[in-house]
Design a protein around this motif. Structure first.
Motif, PDB file in Angstrom:
ATOM      1  N   HIS A  71      25.193  -4.169   1.098  1.00  0.00           N
ATOM      2  CA  HIS A  71      24.157  -5.211   1.101  1.00  0.00           C
ATOM      3  C   HIS A  71      23.688  -5.546  -0.300  1.00  0.00           C
ATOM      4  CE1 HIS A  71      24.028  -4.251   5.380  1.00  0.00           C
ATOM      5  NE2 HIS A  71      23.441  -5.421   5.546  1.00  0.00           N
ATOM      6  N   ASN A  94      26.762  -7.323  -2.828  1.00  0.00           N
ATOM      7  CA  ASN A  94      27.100  -8.730  -2.647  1.00  0.00           C
ATOM      8  C   ASN A  94      25.919  -9.658  -2.864  1.00  0.00           C
ATOM      9  OD1 ASN A  94      29.491  -7.626  -2.036  1.00  0.00           O
ATOM     10  ND2 ASN A  94      29.426  -8.048   0.154  1.00  0.00           N
ATOM     11  N   ILE A  96      23.241  -9.893  -1.183  1.00  0.00           N
ATOM     12  CA  ILE A  96      22.582 -10.353   0.048  1.00  0.00           C
ATOM     13  C   ILE A  96      21.106  -9.982  -0.017  1.00  0.00           C
ATOM     14  CG2 ILE A  96      22.565 -10.154   2.542  1.00  0.00           C
ATOM     15  CD1 ILE A  96      25.574  -9.144   2.128  1.00  0.00           C
ATOM     16  N   LYS A 154      18.194  -8.599  -2.642  1.00  0.00           N
ATOM     17  CA  LYS A 154      18.015  -8.563  -4.099  1.00  0.00           C
ATOM     18  C   LYS A 154      17.467  -7.210  -4.555  1.00  0.00           C
ATOM     19  CE  LYS A 154      19.300 -12.700  -5.267  1.00  0.00           C
ATOM     20  NZ  LYS A 154      18.993 -13.608  -4.151  1.00  0.00           N
ATOM     21  N   CYS A 164      18.761 -11.728   9.871  1.00  0.00           N
ATOM     22  CA  CYS A 164      20.029 -12.272   9.362  1.00  0.00           C
ATOM     23  C   CYS A 164      21.129 -12.186  10.429  1.00  0.00           C
ATOM     24  CB  CYS A 164      20.465 -11.520   8.121  1.00  0.00           C
ATOM     25  SG  CYS A 164      19.315 -11.652   6.761  1.00  0.00           S
ATOM     26  N   SER A 195      34.002 -14.828  11.494  1.00  0.00           N
ATOM     27  CA  SER A 195      33.885 -16.011  10.649  1.00  0.00           C
ATOM     28  C   SER A 195      34.754 -15.820   9.414  1.00  0.00           C
ATOM     29  CB  SER A 195      32.437 -16.237  10.261  1.00  0.00           C
ATOM     30  OG  SER A 195      32.356 -17.251   9.298  1.00  0.00           O
ATOM     31  N   ASP A 244      34.093 -17.406   6.526  1.00  0.00           N
ATOM     32  CA  ASP A 244      33.182 -17.420   5.378  1.00  0.00           C
ATOM     33  C   ASP A 244      32.524 -16.046   5.211  1.00  0.00           C
ATOM     34  OD1 ASP A 244      31.561 -18.057   3.344  1.00  0.00           O
ATOM     35  OD2 ASP A 244      30.282 -19.472   4.444  1.00  0.00           O
ATOM     36  N   PRO A 245      32.750 -15.348   4.100  1.00  0.00           N
ATOM     37  CA  PRO A 245      32.170 -13.980   3.963  1.00  0.00           C
ATOM     38  C   PRO A 245      30.654 -13.980   3.834  1.00  0.00           C
ATOM     39  CG  PRO A 245      33.234 -14.687   1.933  1.00  0.00           C
ATOM     40  CD  PRO A 245      33.542 -15.734   2.948  1.00  0.00           C
ATOM     41  N   LYS A 246      30.042 -15.136   3.602  1.00  0.00           N
ATOM     42  CA  LYS A 246      28.586 -15.144   3.424  1.00  0.00           C
ATOM     43  C   LYS A 246      27.812 -15.268   4.729  1.00  0.00           C
ATOM     44  CE  LYS A 246      28.229 -16.495  -1.357  1.00  0.00           C
ATOM     45  NZ  LYS A 246      27.821 -17.506  -2.326  1.00  0.00           N
ATOM     46  N   VAL A 247      28.534 -15.573   5.824  1.00  0.00           N
ATOM     47  CA  VAL A 247      27.852 -15.716   7.112  1.00  0.00           C
ATOM     48  C   VAL A 247      27.572 -14.325   7.685  1.00  0.00           C
ATOM     49  CG1 VAL A 247      28.126 -16.525   9.479  1.00  0.00           C
ATOM     50  CG2 VAL A 247      28.860 -17.958   7.581  1.00  0.00           C
ATOM     51  N   ALA A 248      26.331 -14.100   8.117  1.00  0.00           N
ATOM     52  CA  ALA A 248      25.978 -12.821   8.742  1.00  0.00           C
ATOM     53  C   ALA A 248      26.457 -12.842  10.183  1.00  0.00           C
ATOM     54  CB  ALA A 248      24.483 -12.608   8.680  1.00  0.00           C
TER      55      ALA A 248
END
Lengths: 272, 184
Positions: free
Chosen positions: B46, B49, B51, B53, B79, B88, B90-94
């Motif tokens: 987490h 990447n 996701i 901060k 999320c 998915s 897209d690697p950014k989709v949770a």
């Protein structure tokens, strides 16, 4: 601001107006609830009872008949002695503790950490005000009472001394709140003790004795003020200096205010 | 061998292993070594990447400065939607995580390794806001909890904090070391 610059300037003290006190017992009740005091079968058994604040009833004469009889109630808790020198506090209970379970904080509050206490009860003997109590039994809470305990105060185990600490857990909570609001100076933190909040007559006033603007500092200098069984208060300033050289006085930070002469004499152990 | 010596040594050999097992169990119980982690969570994934901060995003504070500690499942489902996509490109989709659905939003499926005893009043907010004159933080999360940000599993990194660790920091940073600062 570095931490070195910030110094604790507070010196917590209390003023109790005995003229306003009606003896309702709200302060004692609030204190017991706030500090997770155990409940025993017979709470009238005074030497075995565990309670930080005792409400004492005093009369001018045991045999007095109706027109002459006078009564007063004295809420008595730890008097937070500071010894002869306020800048270097030395209460009678701290010097006798063999395991440093009791200590004077930067704000002048005498703390008591039960986990360090070994139960020798020297401090109970040394205390001039009998403000310390010993847990003779394991605290027992009936039924669902345990769920209503205050999570900020730890329940002392059997065989340890406990005493009033001017609700120092509330000070810690308020310190957290002040930091969350962005006030980083430790001297901005103010709080109210449980007994002060509970008093319906505002007889108990808690505050900073070092701050000359505060209500406690003004009340402590009034003519009605006196400290419990502290014989040095009655003498002139020159005599006080001499007496301090010879003997160690407790000099408590709890002031009692009364306008009645018989009560003043009684609190200083003088004969009527 | 003498009979009396045998009488002494045989019980010793039999009892010793048992006593070791009992004491070890007791220690790990006190040290919260067996804190339950019912839901797998990878801190490193987490944080690496970007996701999340910083630590406060999940382990935050209430408005009066109290520390939230271990988050609830609600923080996850913010999320990882319960009705989100299972796959998915897209690697950014949770993605939807089926194992989360076993828990309600208010549950806390993790036990804590670093719980302080009842008589300690520890304030994360006060400690984390303390700064040096040049603006650096005096303490970071890692100073007490270990390098949790790089951990892949739910193993304990650092053991229970002892009072000496608190006292050392207070002494070196010129903070009051009086009892009532932390105890009540």
């Amino acid at each position: 601001m570095t931490v070195k610059d910030v110094k604790m300037n507070r010196r917590w003290g209390m003023a109790i107006d005995l003229d306003k006190c009606t003896g309702c017992g709200q302060c004692s009740l609030a204190c017991n609830q706030e500090n997770n005091m155990p409940i025993f079968e017979d709470d009238s058994d005074i030497p075995k009872r565990v309670s930080f604040m005792e409400l004492m009833k005093v009369t001018n004469d045991r045999d007095a008949k109706f027109p002459d009889v006078k009564t007063a109630f004295i809420p008595k808790m730890c008097q937070m002695c500071e010894g002869n020198d306020p800048k270097n506090p030395n209460p009678p209970c701290v010097s006798v503790c063999p395991v440093v379970a009791t200590d004077v904080g930067d704000d002048g509050v005498v703390s008591q950490i039960w986990s360090r206490c070994i139960g020798c009860r020297y401090c109970q003997t040394a205390c001039p005000y009998e403000a310390r109590v010993f847990n003779w039994w394991k605290p027992v809470y009936e039924g669902t009472f345990k769920k209503s305990l205050n999570p900020e105060v730890s329940v002392a185990s059997r065989g340890t001394i406990v005493k009033c600490t001017f609700c120092s857990h509330i000070w810690k909570r308020e310190r957290d709140r002040a930091v969350a609001e962005g006030k980083l100076n430790i001297n901005d933190v103010t709080y109210k003790t449980a007994c002060q909040s509970a008093c319906p007559n505002n007889a108990i006033i808690f505050g900073d004795l070092n701050d000359p603007e505060s209500e406690v500092a003004k009340l402590s200098k009034s003519k009605r003020a006196l400290r419990l069984a502290n014989a040095i208060d009655l003498e002139s300033p020159e005599k006080q200096k001499e007496m301090r050289k010879v003997k160690h006085f407790s000099n408590p930070k709890v002031y009692y205010l009364t306008s009645q002469k018989w009560l003043k004499d009684m609190l200083n152990f003088r004969k009527n | 061998m003498k009979k009396s010596l045998l009488l002494f040594f045989i019980p010793l050999v039999v009892i010793l292993p048992f006593s070791f097992i009992i004491s070890e169990r007791g220690c790990s119980d006190i040290m919260q070594k067996d804190a339950e982690k019912k839901l797998v969570f990878k801190h490193k994934f987490h944080l690496k990447n970007g996701i999340v901060k910083n630590c406060e995003d999940c382990h935050g504070y209430y408005s009066d400065g109290r520390f939230k500690g271990i988050p609830t499942v609600k923080t996850c489902t913010d999320c990882h939607d319960r009705k989100g996509p299972l796959k998915s490109d897209d690697p950014k989709v949770a993605l939807q995580k089926p194992e989360i659905n076993k828990f309600r939003d208010t549950d806390k499926p993790w036990g804590s390794f670093a719980e302080q005893p009842d008589l300690v009043y520890f304030s994360h907010k006060v400690v984390m806001t303390a700064r040096f004159s040049d603006g650096r933080k005096k303490v970071r999360c890692g100073s007490c909890h270990g390098d949790k940000a790089n951990s892949e599993n739910a193993k304990m990194i650092k053991g229970k904090m002892l009072m000496g660790q608190c006292m050392d920091c207070h002494t070196t940073l010129h903070i009051s070391n009086k009892c009532a600062v932390c105890h009540d």
